[in-house]
Design a protein around this motif. Structure first.
Motif, PDB file in Angstrom:
ATOM      1  N   ALA A   1       0.647  -1.216  -0.032  1.00 20.36           N
ATOM      2  CA  ALA A   1       0.130  -0.119   0.066  1.00 20.36           C
ATOM      3  C   ALA A   1       0.884   1.282   0.012  1.00 20.36           C
ATOM      4  N   GLY A   2       2.158   1.250   0.088  1.00 19.71           N
ATOM      5  CA  GLY A   2       2.987   2.345   0.058  1.00 19.71           C
ATOM      6  C   GLY A   2       2.908   3.133   1.354  1.00 19.71           C
ATOM      7  N   ASP A   3       2.548   2.396   2.352  1.00 14.85           N
ATOM      8  CA  ASP A   3       2.317   3.248   3.689  1.00 14.85           C
ATOM      9  C   ASP A   3       3.630   3.021   4.675  1.00 14.85           C
TER      10      ASP A   3
ATOM     11  N   CYS B   1      -6.417   1.430  -0.960  1.00 13.55           N
ATOM     12  CA  CYS B   1      -4.911   1.915  -1.224  1.00 13.55           C
ATOM     13  C   CYS B   1      -4.218   1.262  -2.590  1.00 13.55           C
ATOM     14  N   ARG B   2      -5.004   0.380  -3.455  1.00 16.63           N
ATOM     15  CA  ARG B   2      -4.361  -0.447  -4.268  1.00 16.63           C
ATOM     16  C   ARG B   2      -3.656   0.194  -5.494  1.00 16.63           C
TER      17      ARG B   2
ATOM     18  N   SER C   1      -2.932   7.497   2.185  1.00 12.60           N
ATOM     19  CA  SER C   1      -2.142   6.841   3.319  1.00 12.60           C
ATOM     20  C   SER C   1      -3.062   7.124   4.630  1.00 12.60           C
ATOM     21  N   GLY C   2      -2.709   6.522   5.565  1.00 12.86           N
ATOM     22  CA  GLY C   2      -3.115   6.671   6.817  1.00 12.86           C
ATOM     23  C   GLY C   2      -4.370   5.877   7.071  1.00 12.86           C
TER      24      GLY C   2
ATOM     25  N   ALA D   1       1.572   2.069  10.288  1.00 16.73           N
ATOM     26  CA  ALA D   1       0.522   1.167   9.758  1.00 16.73           C
ATOM     27  C   ALA D   1       0.383  -0.187  10.599  1.00 16.73           C
ATOM     28  N   VAL D   2       1.643  -0.858  10.989  1.00 18.43           N
ATOM     29  CA  VAL D   2       1.877  -2.002  11.467  1.00 18.43           C
ATOM     30  C   VAL D   2       2.269  -1.850  12.918  1.00 18.43           C
TER      31      VAL D   2
END
Length: 797
Positions: A164-166, A337-338, A318-319, A171-172
């Protein structure tokens, strides 16, 4: 190992005199001690200049120094780099870290290495010097406290965040006191942060220098040291289909900056208008590099491409991902986010187009156009040759590169102000280097199921020849074989022989005492890969070409040149890549033996079996495989038992003698060569045949009418099983089996099994316990001299 045959020696000298070619590399000028003094002087000088630079007010500083030091493998570059951080022992002065602390200057050091194993060795060395050291490991690296487990135990969530480029941390991982990963409290990746941020020296993989440095390693760094080569790191390739450029505003819209949930219609229309022009340029262009002319024809300019680059990044969603998100909401966030996955590639296309239109080139090496066939038919794609820039934090600090080969012309594409302090090459008087020309490329040696059986048989025979050659040359002494990874297993199991493969030897020190070192083959990058690397590094359109044959001068021990046919590119970037890939692995491989540290009591013999290579080392001999390949008698000796009966030899060694007649002729040739009339003496060690050579004569006769008494020569450690083996060979019970009375056998390695005649498998190589005459000369084969002195003059039976 100079030629002993006068005619051969004279022919070589005539060839050299006829050649006007000069040595490609000069001879080393430093002794080992002088080299170490020079290395220490340069490293200590760099640290001193780094301290002076930090002392200046920020507004008075010039750009930070970026320097490189090309250092002979084994000369101690890592030792001196570590020692200089702790203390300048030769001057009994404080090192960089203590001095910087005393002056209240940034004192922390980022020390990068290619492998975690080397990093652990560096950490141990620095800890021994009294430094506070920590090692930074990426999420996918192995947890040192839980072998086999990664540092991060939530790999699936990390993979989703990256797709997702996050930001993975947000995010994790999460944070203490808020939503966080279920593994957070026991996470090895998180646990390392505290130790790393407190450490004076952070040891990490080279990749941390590229892109954005991980925030977890902390701040306050005063300099960066990069140990070993890293120029290939951060280079990749990705692809964008032209259909992606044609995706409509509904699929790829630009959000408003004040309200990310709503479309910015003006920005979205601008982006898709620019995309349509780029798509038209791609469709109208032939396969090859993206050209300035095509972009101008499509009415694109640098300003518009720069705007498109910014608008592509504004599309990023994002986010939406965060720890503890319910599964349904998580899947919905991933769907939203794809579109992020294609943004980096699209942005890179626009950036390359902007640089092309803003510069003076006619095409860019960053973007290639191609037509591909797929399940949906023919389609146009843009292939990107990508490269990660050095992190701004690293560029802003004094940077020292330590490398055996230091390809400065390639490194300057990312470090434009890099200067080479010195190239320190030391003499190695107790290391002999022999290069053998011939077909030792991967496709010439590696068996392949898709290849014709006859060709695979030829490759298998060459591997067997090489195994016997290694056994004969090593003579029971410890040895290392470095070759292609696919071939490594073929040389495993030889007595006292260890193996390794290319791209997995840099920095390893466990072979510093081997007596013999063999490098079989060389890493030769494919032309397409070479071009891709050169284009990514330089950013320019590198020509599509195959390296033509060129004659170069190998440097001989006496300073003369011997011609070697190599395949080299005319284009400087292509040639720099080819030479760097090939040279770095050969130098690193040979360097495992630490040749410059050897003495008369601990010499090293190096055999490089590679045809189209010019080594940056002086050669003691240069010959072809035909000159040194072992003959049938030598190959039987390598396997521990020499049979003088052609019939028995053909049954026992079917790979050497396909028929009895072939065995008879081969043995007659060796018998005729007893006085070495047609065997090059220089391929053999010359000396007196030792009376206790490790081989003894065995007289035997099978039962049956008309059977003759025969002679074999066998290693002492073959005797316990030799009678049974000979009975299998002859197919009859032996009525006579009389070994000569041997002297007590010398210590020998574990006995390999005798060959299985039912499967017609060749005898696994044994070793010869034959020693060269003279003290301190090490263990070398004496097959030729032993054959002359010990074999009977009668006919073969």
């Amino acid at each position: 190992m100079a030629p002993r045959d006068p005619q051969i020696a004279a022919a070589i000298q005539r060839r050299l005199r006829r050649s006007s070619i000069q040595p490609h590399y000069s001879l080393p000028v430093f002794s080992a001690e002088e080299a170490r003094a020079e290395i220490w002087r340069e490293i200590a000088g760099f640290y001193a200049r780094a301290l002076d630079w930090h002392t200046l007010p920020a507004e008075e500083r010039a750009e930070a120094e970026h320097s490189g030091l090309a250092v002979e493998v084994g000369a101690g570059k890592t030792t001196f780099a570590c020692a200089g951080l702790a203390s300048e022992a030769r001057r009994q002065a404080a090192g960089f870290i203590a001095t910087a602390k005393a002056r209240a200057l940034p004192h922390r050091v980022l020390y990068t290495v290619p492998y975690h194993k080397l990093g652990q060795e560096v950490c141990a060395r620095m800890t021994g010097l009294g430094l506070q050291v920590a090692m930074w490991r990426g999420r996918g690296a192995e947890d040192p406290n839980a072998p086999g487990q990664p540092m991060c135990r939530n790999g699936a969530a990390v993979k989703d965040a990256l797709a997702a480029g996050d930001d993975v941390e947000a995010a994790v991982c999460g944070r203490a006191g808020g939503a966080r990963c279920p593994f957070f409290d026991t996470c090895a990746y998180q646990r390392q942060k505290l130790a790393t941020q407190r450490a004076d020296v952070v040891v990490a993989a080279h990749e941390v220098m590229l892109g954005g440095m991980p925030a977890g390693i902390g701040n306050g760094f005063g300099l960066v040291v990069a140990d070993e080569s890293w120029w290939q790191d951060g280079i990749g390739r990705t692809q964008v289909g032209v259909e992606t450029l044609a995706a409509g505003p509904g699929a790829h819209w630009v959000p408003r900056q004040d309200d990310p949930e709503r479309m910015d219609e003006g920005a979205t229309n601008d982006l898709h208008a620019l995309r349509a022009r780029l798509a038209a340029a791609v469709q109208a262009s032939p396969d090859g590099y993206l050209t300035r002319a095509a972009l101008l024809t499509a009415r694109l300019d640098a300003k518009g491409c720069g705007m498109a680059h910014r608008l592509e990044w504004r599309r990023k969603v994002s986010g939406l991902l965060h720890p503890g998100l319910p599964e349904e909401a998580r899947q919905d966030a991933l769907r939203r986010c794809r579109g992020n996955a294609a943004i980096p590639a699209l942005a890179a296309v626009w950036k390359a187009a902007e640089e092309l239109l803003d510069g003076g080139g006619e095409a860019t090496g960053r973007v290639e156009l191609a037509t591909v066939e797929g399940s949906q038919g023919r389609r146009r794609v843009l292939r990107l040759n990508t490269i990660q820039a050095v992190a701004e934090k690293v560029l802003g600090l004094p940077l020292l590169l330590l490398d055996a080969t230091l390809p400065a012309e390639l490194l300057r594409h990312r470090l434009p102000r890099l200067r080479v302090l010195a190239k320190v090459r030391a003499q190695a008087p107790h290391m002999q280097v022999h290069q053998v020309l011939g077909g030792f490329g991967k496709t010439s040696l590696t068996p392949n199921p898709a290849t014709h059986p006859a060709e695979n048989a030829r490759r298998g025979n060459r591997i067997a020849e090489l195994r016997d050659f290694i056994v004969l040359r090593t003579g029971c002494a410890r040895a290392l074989v470095i070759t292609y990874q696919q071939l490594e297993a073929h040389f495993a199991g030889l007595p006292r022989v260890e193996t390794a493969h290319f791209n997995a030897v840099a920095g390893r020190d466990e072979w510093r005492d081997v007596r013999h070192l063999f490098v079989i083959g060389r890493p030769m990058p494919a032309a397409g890969d070479t071009r891709r690397l050169a284009a990514a590094l330089s950013g320019r359109p590198v020509p599509v070409a195959l390296p033509p044959p060129v004659t170069c001068g190998a440097t001989m021990r006496d300073g003369t040149a011997a011609p070697v046919l190599v395949h080299a590119y005319a284009d400087p970037d292509l040639e720099a890549v080819r030479e760097a890939i090939m040279e770095v692995e050969l130098v690193q491989g040979i360097g495992r033996g630490r040749g410059i540290n050897r003495t008369a009591e601990n010499p090293l013999d190096v055999w490089v079996l590679a045809g189209d290579v010019v080594l940056p080392l002086p050669l003691d001999s240069l010959c072809s495989w035909q000159d040194v390949a072992p003959g049938p008698l030598e190959r039987m000796a390598a396997r521990g038992v020499i049979l003088t009966s052609p019939r028995d030899a053909a049954r026992a060694y079917s790979d050497l003698f396909p028929t009895v007649e072939a065995a008879k002729k081969a043995l007659q040739r060796d018998q005729g060569a007893r006085d070495f009339g047609d065997i090059p003496l220089w391929k053999l060690s010359i000396g007196e045949c030792p009376r206790n050579s490790g081989f003894i004569r065995v007289t035997y006769r099978p039962s049956g009418r008309g059977q003759q008494t025969r002679t074999a020569w066998a290693r002492l450690d073959r005797l316990p099983k030799l009678r049974a083996w000979l009975e299998t060979v002859t197919g009859a019970t032996l009525v006579l089996f009389e070994p000569d009375n041997p002297s007590p056998p010398p210590p020998s390695p574990p006995e390999p099994p005798l060959p299985d005649l039912q499967d017609q498998v060749s005898l696994p190589p044994a070793v010869l316990d034959l020693r060269r005459g003279g003290s301190g000369s090490g263990t070398m084969p004496l097959v030729g001299a032993w054959q002359s002195a010990c074999l009977p003059r009668g006919g073969w039976r």
